[in-house]
Design a protein around this motif. Structure first.
Motif, short mmCIF file in Angstrom:
data_model
loop_
_atom_site.label_atom_id
_atom_site.label_comp_id
_atom_site.label_asym_id
_atom_site.label_seq_id
_atom_site.Cartn_x
_atom_site.Cartn_y
_atom_site.Cartn_z
N LEU A 1 -1.37 -1.27 3.02
CA LEU A 1 -1.89 -1.34 4.39
C LEU A 1 -1.17 -0.29 5.21
O LEU A 1 0.07 -0.20 5.17
CB LEU A 1 -1.64 -2.73 4.99
CG LEU A 1 -2.32 -3.92 4.29
CD1 LEU A 1 -1.83 -5.22 4.91
CD2 LEU A 1 -3.84 -3.82 4.40
N ASP A 2 -1.91 0.52 5.95
CA ASP A 2 -1.32 1.57 6.76
C ASP A 2 -1.18 1.11 8.22
O ASP A 2 -1.98 0.30 8.71
CB ASP A 2 -2.17 2.84 6.71
CG ASP A 2 -2.15 3.49 5.34
OD1 ASP A 2 -1.25 3.18 4.55
OD2 ASP A 2 -3.05 4.31 5.07
N PHE A 3 -0.18 1.64 8.89
CA PHE A 3 -0.01 1.38 10.31
C PHE A 3 0.71 2.55 10.95
O PHE A 3 1.44 3.30 10.29
CB PHE A 3 0.77 0.08 10.55
CG PHE A 3 2.19 0.11 10.07
CD1 PHE A 3 3.24 0.44 10.92
CD2 PHE A 3 2.51 -0.18 8.74
CE1 PHE A 3 4.56 0.48 10.47
CE2 PHE A 3 3.82 -0.15 8.28
CZ PHE A 3 4.85 0.18 9.15
N ILE A 4 0.48 2.74 12.24
CA ILE A 4 1.14 3.79 13.01
C ILE A 4 1.83 3.14 14.20
O ILE A 4 1.17 2.50 15.03
CB ILE A 4 0.12 4.85 13.51
CG1 ILE A 4 -0.58 5.51 12.32
CG2 ILE A 4 0.84 5.90 14.35
CD1 ILE A 4 -1.66 6.51 12.73
N PRO A 5 3.15 3.24 14.30
CA PRO A 5 3.85 2.69 15.46
C PRO A 5 3.27 3.21 16.76
O PRO A 5 2.91 4.37 16.87
CB PRO A 5 5.30 3.15 15.24
CG PRO A 5 5.41 3.27 13.76
CD PRO A 5 4.09 3.80 13.30
N ARG B 1 -1.77 -14.13 -7.94
CA ARG B 1 -1.46 -12.76 -7.54
C ARG B 1 -2.69 -12.13 -6.92
O ARG B 1 -3.80 -12.64 -7.11
CB ARG B 1 -0.99 -11.95 -8.75
CG ARG B 1 0.29 -12.48 -9.39
CD ARG B 1 0.72 -11.63 -10.57
NE ARG B 1 1.98 -12.10 -11.13
CZ ARG B 1 2.64 -11.50 -12.12
NH1 ARG B 1 2.13 -10.40 -12.66
NH2 ARG B 1 3.78 -11.99 -12.55
N PRO B 2 -2.54 -11.02 -6.19
CA PRO B 2 -3.72 -10.39 -5.59
C PRO B 2 -4.80 -10.11 -6.64
O PRO B 2 -4.54 -9.48 -7.66
CB PRO B 2 -3.15 -9.09 -5.01
CG PRO B 2 -1.73 -9.41 -4.70
CD PRO B 2 -1.29 -10.32 -5.81
N GLY B 3 -5.98 -10.63 -6.39
CA GLY B 3 -7.09 -10.39 -7.30
C GLY B 3 -7.09 -11.24 -8.56
O GLY B 3 -7.98 -11.11 -9.39
N ARG B 4 -6.10 -12.12 -8.72
CA ARG B 4 -6.03 -12.91 -9.95
C ARG B 4 -5.42 -14.29 -9.70
O ARG B 4 -4.40 -14.42 -9.05
CB ARG B 4 -5.18 -12.20 -10.99
CG ARG B 4 -5.07 -12.94 -12.33
CD ARG B 4 -3.98 -12.35 -13.20
NE ARG B 4 -4.30 -11.03 -13.67
CZ ARG B 4 -5.06 -10.78 -14.74
NH1 ARG B 4 -5.57 -11.78 -15.45
NH2 ARG B 4 -5.30 -9.54 -15.12
N ILE C 1 2.14 -2.92 -1.59
CA ILE C 1 2.08 -4.28 -2.11
C ILE C 1 2.06 -4.24 -3.63
O ILE C 1 1.14 -3.71 -4.25
CB ILE C 1 0.81 -4.99 -1.59
CG1 ILE C 1 0.76 -4.91 -0.07
CG2 ILE C 1 0.76 -6.43 -2.09
CD1 ILE C 1 -0.63 -5.07 0.50
N ASP C 2 3.10 -4.78 -4.25
CA ASP C 2 3.20 -4.81 -5.70
C ASP C 2 2.20 -5.83 -6.26
O ASP C 2 2.02 -6.91 -5.68
CB ASP C 2 4.62 -5.20 -6.10
CG ASP C 2 4.91 -4.99 -7.58
OD1 ASP C 2 4.26 -5.68 -8.40
OD2 ASP C 2 5.78 -4.18 -7.91
N PRO D 1 -4.41 -9.19 0.85
CA PRO D 1 -3.84 -8.35 1.92
C PRO D 1 -4.86 -7.94 2.98
O PRO D 1 -4.47 -7.64 4.11
CB PRO D 1 -3.31 -7.14 1.15
CG PRO D 1 -3.00 -7.67 -0.22
CD PRO D 1 -4.10 -8.66 -0.49
N ALA D 2 -6.15 -7.93 2.63
CA ALA D 2 -7.16 -7.55 3.60
C ALA D 2 -7.22 -8.53 4.77
O ALA D 2 -7.71 -8.20 5.85
CB ALA D 2 -8.53 -7.46 2.93
#
Length: 270
Positions: free
Chosen positions: A260-264, A240-243, A229-230, A156-157
């Motif tokens: 992940l954060d976001f601001i409209p 999967r993430p990290g695996r 993110i599950d 996701p990064a």
């Protein structure tokens, strides 16, 4: 008179006209993943039927062919029940994990069913019957090429977020950078508001399942939101993430970004 009617009706049945009138027009299926190039360690293929299918429909109605049309045996896992959705419209084809995962006996003896550099055709028969006894009536073929195994788990990064405008119902777009399992994308990503509540809305997937789109039911505010993110999110190879899928089950996953954060963006007044 009765005899004549009976004979006429029997001829009508024999002609197939009644069955044709009762059955829908010929239809094919939808196949996922939709990408034209897939990794040789692909884990799943999904077949979506337009109608609920008979209990007799399954792996026998699906073939994996080489580019020259020759059928390949021993591709999909057969030592368990076919993986159908409750409405019997989605069939999950699981490529034999014993052949996909290195170090296992099947992989050592047979190798992977898909080979880097080769091309294949997934062929779904139109003779399959639905629950009313009607055939699909149309064969479906999906051609694809195969490339090296995917050994790069979801990260996701590295994703790119196209931030929507505040006070609008703009679609949030997240570019995952590579193809992911489409069901995983539908169920393993969600948007939370600043209080941690799930934001209602509609999800759509972009071309070749690389783009995740979310359209909110109500307008965005100018507050902070989170894309959660599950850990069960998977790419096409089951990573999967990290695996990696092709790693010991007792191996701890590597650190990864779970949100992940976001601001409209506020709209600039003219």
């Amino acid at each position: 008179m009765k005899l004549q009617l009976y004979v006429g009706f029997a001829a009508f049945l024999a002609s197939g006209s009644l069955a044709q009138a009762a059955c829908p027009a010929a239809q094919g299926v939808d196949i996922y993943p939709t990408a034209k190039v897939l990794p040789e360690n692909l884990l799943r293929v999904y077949v979506y039927y337009p109608r609920s299918m008979s209990a007799d429909v399954g792996l026998q109605n699906v073939r994996l062919l080489k580019s020259d049309g020759a059928a390949i045996d021993g591709v999909f896992l057969t030592n368990r029940a076919d993986l159908w959705s409750p409405d019997r419209r989605r069939l999950t084809l699981l490529l034999d994990p014993g052949r996909v995962k290195t170090g296992l006996v099947a992989n050592e003896n047979l190798g992977r069913a898909l080979v880097d550099g080769e091309s294949y055709i997934l062929d779904v028969s139109g003779s399959a019957l639905d629950t009313t006894g009607c055939p699909l009536g149309k064969d479906t073929q999906h051609s694809f090429a195969v490339e090296n195994a995917d050994t790069d788990p979801p990260d996701p990064a590295r994703w790119t977020i196209v931030t929507p405008r505040a006070h609008s119902a703009d679609t949030l777009r997240v570019d995952l950078g590579s193809a992911h399992d489409h069901l995983s994308m539908a169920f393993r990503l969600r948007v939370l508001d600043r209080d941690g509540n799930t934001v209602p809305g509609a999800i759509a997937l972009g071309p070749e399942e690389e783009l995740w789109e979310f359209t909110p039911r109500a307008a965005w505010t100018a507050a902070r939101y989170t894309l959660a993110i599950d850990e069960r999110l998977e790419d096409l190879a089951g990573n999967r993430p990290g695996r990696l899928f092709d790693s010991p089950s007792d191996q701890a996953p590597s650190p990864w970004m779970q949100s992940l954060d976001f601001i409209p963006k506020e709209q600039v007044k003219q």
